[in-house]
Scaffold this active site. Structure first.
Site, PDB file in Angstrom:
ATOM      1  N   ALA A   1     -14.765  12.564   0.510  1.00 57.64           N
ATOM      2  CA  ALA A   1     -14.963  12.532  -0.921  1.00 57.64           C
ATOM      3  C   ALA A   1     -13.491  12.393  -1.777  1.00 57.64           C
ATOM      4  CB  ALA A   1     -15.514  13.999  -1.095  1.00 57.64           C
TER       5      ALA A   1
ATOM      6  N   MET B   1      -5.617   8.494   4.083  1.00 52.20           N
ATOM      7  CA  MET B   1      -5.597   9.741   5.016  1.00 52.20           C
ATOM      8  C   MET B   1      -4.526  10.078   6.034  1.00 52.20           C
ATOM      9  SD  MET B   1      -9.925  10.138   5.497  1.00 52.20           S
ATOM     10  CE  MET B   1     -10.207  11.833   4.683  1.00 52.20           C
ATOM     11  N   CYS B   2      -3.857   9.420   6.356  1.00 51.02           N
ATOM     12  CA  CYS B   2      -2.481   9.533   6.725  1.00 51.02           C
ATOM     13  C   CYS B   2      -1.748  10.765   5.598  1.00 51.02           C
ATOM     14  CB  CYS B   2      -1.799   8.890   7.455  1.00 51.02           C
ATOM     15  SG  CYS B   2      -3.242   8.251   8.022  1.00 51.02           S
ATOM     16  N   GLY B   3      -1.837  11.247   4.072  1.00 50.31           N
ATOM     17  CA  GLY B   3      -0.907  12.227   3.480  1.00 50.31           C
ATOM     18  C   GLY B   3      -0.830  11.609   2.833  1.00 50.31           C
TER      19      GLY B   3
ATOM     20  N   HIS C   1       1.193  -1.246  -0.785  1.00 50.33           N
ATOM     21  CA  HIS C   1       0.569   0.293  -0.079  1.00 50.33           C
ATOM     22  C   HIS C   1       0.997   1.811   0.247  1.00 50.33           C
ATOM     23  CE1 HIS C   1      -4.070   1.776   1.745  1.00 50.33           C
ATOM     24  NE2 HIS C   1      -3.835   2.126   0.277  1.00 50.33           N
TER      25      HIS C   1
ATOM     26  N   ARG D   1      -0.613   8.027  12.072  1.00 59.14           N
ATOM     27  CA  ARG D   1      -1.211   9.361  12.647  1.00 59.14           C
ATOM     28  C   ARG D   1      -0.927   8.414  13.603  1.00 59.14           C
ATOM     29  NH1 ARG D   1      -5.777  12.892  11.259  1.00 59.14           N
ATOM     30  NH2 ARG D   1      -5.432  12.699   8.721  1.00 59.14           N
TER      31      ARG D   1
HETATM   32  C1  SPV Z   1      -7.489   3.672   0.472  1.00 57.58           C
HETATM   33  O1  SPV Z   1      -8.667   4.449   1.289  1.00 57.58           O
HETATM   34  O2  SPV Z   1      -6.527   3.185   1.402  1.00 57.58           O
HETATM   35  C2  SPV Z   1      -7.758   4.219  -0.377  1.00 57.58           C
HETATM   36  C3  SPV Z   1      -9.047   4.483  -1.374  1.00 57.58           C
HETATM   37  O3  SPV Z   1      -6.490   4.215  -1.605  1.00 57.58           O
HETATM   38  S1  SPV Z   1     -10.103   2.967  -1.061  1.00 57.58           S
HETATM   39  O4  SPV Z   1     -10.348   2.810  -2.594  1.00 57.58           O
HETATM   40  O5  SPV Z   1     -11.064   3.125  -0.517  1.00 57.58           O
HETATM   41  O6  SPV Z   1      -9.129   1.776  -1.017  1.00 57.58           O
HETATM   42 MN    MN Z   2      -5.160   3.686  -0.570  1.00 55.66          MN
END
Ligand code: SPV
Ligand code: MN
Length: 625
Positions: free
Chosen positions: A387, A273-275, A250, A419
């Site tokens: 979003a 969502m950690c940059g 990832h 985070r």
């Molecule tokens: C994540 O949440 O790590 C993403 C978006 O990259 S998702 O497609 O929801 O996995």
């Molecule tokens: Mn991801």
């Protein structure tokens, strides 16, 4: 030899579409498509090739069916997922395993037979009255040893359109691949729709059949649950890689500029969502990928490719100051899908975009005005925190020239970040590969975010930021990870970063822009241009180097006070973290002993330092020693 499945397809498909399947010459695909048609009973079937015409059809249908709507900018559209369908649903994402296989405490699973029966029951007739789309993609660059071929079946043109932006076409690759190739398959149905969103969320399931390399996804639209090639394929990729001696991670991949015009490639693993995307988009760098990487050892190097060729990125806080590259792309790219933003008069709006957000408009809750509350009485934000925007990578000015290189790029550093408000310093190098894998990667913790459904801000163990996608037991994954680069004479150097440290007043003690300096410092450490401070937890930057880099990169006079605050070792917190991680590993079976010894050595170094310097150890004190 007759192919019964092909015969079935001949009856079920329009001649034009049957021809496309017949030309593909892949019996396994014939079976997958024929069985999916029998199960889901669509009204019509659209087999998509790589042609521009088929891509145009997908886009057009997404609009015609009301899965997407046009915005004022040509080529820009928006899509809404239901209010209860705004993130990855971890609870209903399960591995289907035979009775004798157990992958450990952290893996959500169920019995394969039961799971297949349940999800097939849900899928039975679920596409009635709808069109089924069958699409072939290639994960990774085309004609590459890294790449995996995939087939996506869905009844959502939004999903198909998004994947057309995010993945390389694979129909022609399949055609040339010969028979008997291992590939990944995905079957998705959004199920019954009401006002354009899924009506039967209680039947949302993402079931991963590791034995057959198939993922089933039902009654959901949110990309992370539905686009097979994204997080669903990641799980299959992890399984395949571990079997074959490579890694699916990832991770972003970036090129960081250095002295004498050189460029150094690095990967970075961060929970959602950690940059991650914003680090990958730092100005001056070039971007190969922002989310998922395949890593292989080739010719003495670790090399990596971006599995994707587009970005499904978080839009919150994308504004001209903090994320100028993405902001520019969102306002100028020829094709963008905005999901779960606020729309008013043909314009998209999102939290943290800079400028005013209208007091009303249309969003994922329907007609929205400020103060509107959800069924629990909680105020609904104008745009969802999760979003997203979807664009092709080559719409970014800074996309890397090797993005499509079948050999990938050589990786010299691997970065792990979470985070973490109270424990780790902003940037630190590990002593070596094993120390890095154990204390930076395997020990990663992060506070939960809106990217997954459920409570936010809860500290969770998330090794390599990959826990949600692990298709193997933790001991196997960690053992293979440790082995992966240990055989190389120069394995990538491993770093930890933390953008979320807070001071006693609860405020962040770093600015969003500081990460640029950490990346430049890492680049210099890779080439051993600068020294480092030897501390109990790793190798930290020297003040003089950060002062120089802050000046050069951000024109900031970085003070010794700031350095001291940010890089003070918080001994009690570090020890508590070791205890937490060790306890987790002790619950698992078969964790390699080196994880325990490495953690224990770190504990002893911290305890010895505490005896000498106390609970908070300033880097300036260590420097003087
Ligand atoms: C994540 O949440 O790590 C993403 C978006 O990259 S998702 O497609 O929801 O996995
Ligand atoms: Mn991801």
């Amino acid at each position: 030899m007759t192919d019964e499945n092909l015969e079935h397809l001949e009856q079920a498909l329009e001649p034009e579409h049957f021809r496309k399947m017949a030309d593909l010459g892949q019996p396994d695909m014939n079976r997958f498509v024929a069985e999916s048609i029998k199960l889901c009973k669509p009204a019509t079937v659209f087999i998509a090739t790589d042609s521009a015409e088929d891509r145009e059809y997908t886009k057009r249908k997404a609009l015609e069916l009301g899965e997407e709507f046009e915005l004022a900018s040509p080529g820009h559209t928006y899509h809404f997922d239901g209010i209860l369908d705004q993130g990855r649903d971890k609870e209903n994402t399960r591995y289907l395993l035979p009775p004798n296989v157990h992958l450990g405490e952290h893996i959500n699973f169920m019995l394969r037979e039961e799971g297949l029966e349940e999800v097939r029951g849900i899928l039975a007739g679920l596409m009635a009255g709808k069109e089924m789309i069958v699409r072939f993609y290639c994960l990774g660059p085309r004609s590459s040893v890294f790449s995996q071929l995939c087939c996506q079946i869905t009844d959502s043109f939004y999903v198909a359109h998004s994947e057309d932006l995010l993945y390389r076409p694979g129909y022609e690759e399949f055609k040339n691949a010969g028979e008997g190739l291992e590939h990944f398959r995905f079957l998705h149905s959004a199920g019954r729709l009401e006002n354009g969103v899924c009506a039967d969320i209680d039947k949302r399931r993402m079931y991963i059949d590791l034995m057959d390399n198939i993922v089933y996804s039902t009654n959901t639209q949110y990309g992370g649950n539905t686009m097979g090639l994204k997080k669903l394929a990641m799980r299959l990729g992890i399984q395949k890689g571990l079997k074959e001696g490579w890694l699916t991670e990832h991770m972003f991949i970036v090129g960081v500029p250095g002295r004498g015009g050189r460029k150094t490639y690095m990967t970075g693993a961060f929970p959602s969502m950690c940059g991650k995307t914003s680090t990958a988009m730092i100005q001056g760098q070039s971007i190969v990928g922002d989310d998922i990487a395949y890593l292989k050892k080739i010719g003495g190097d670790v090399r990596a490719v971006n599995v994707e060729c587009g970005i499904f990125g978080i839009i919150q806080d994308v504004n001209p100051e903090d994320d100028p590259g993405i902001y520019e792309a969102l306002t100028s790219a020829s094709e963008v899908i905005f999901s779960n933003v606020l729309v008013k008069d043909g314009q998209p709006y999102w939290l943290g975009m800079g400028g005013d957000i209208p007091e009303g408009g249309l969003n994922f809750s329907g007609e929205w005005t400020r103060g509107k509350t959800d069924s629990k009485g909680k105020e609904i934000d104008p745009s969802h925190k999760n979003a997203r925007f979807t664009i092709k990578m080559d719409e970014l000015k800074n996309y890397d020239e090797y993005l499509e290189d079948p050999e990938g790029v050589p990786i010299k550093a691997m970065i792990f970040g979470g985070r973490d408000t109270d424990t780790s310093v902003p940037v630190e190098q590990s002593f070596d590969w094993v120390h890095g894998v154990v204390t930076k990667g395997a020990s990663l913790e992060s506070e939960t975010t809106a990217a997954t459904l459920g409570a936010e801000g809860v500290r969770e163990f998330n090794p390599m930021s990959n826990l949600d996608f692990l298709a193997a037991s933790l001991d196997t994954y960690l053992q293979k990870y440790l082995e992966f680069a240990a055989v190389l004479s120069k394995p990538p150097k491993i770093f930890g970063v933390n953008y979320f440290l807070v001071g006693p007043d609860g405020k962040y003690i770093n600015s969003m822009l500081d990460k640029k300096v950490w990346m430049l410092w890492i680049e210099e450490r890779v080439h051993e241009d600068v020294g480092a401070l030897h501390t109990p937890t790793g190798l930290m930057p020297l003040y003089k180097d950060l002062r120089r880099l802050f000046k050069v990169a951000l024109d900031i006079d970085y003070t010794e006070e700031q350095y001291k605050e940010q890089f003070t070792i918080r001994v009690a917190q570090q020890l508590a973290k070791i205890d937490r991680i060790e306890a987790i590993f002790r619950q698992e079976w078969g964790i390699p002993e080196v994880l325990f010894t490495t953690l224990d050595e770190q504990r002893q170094r911290l305890e010895a330092a505490r005896a000498e310097f106390g609970d908070y150890i300033s880097p300036l004190v260590i420097a003087q020693r």
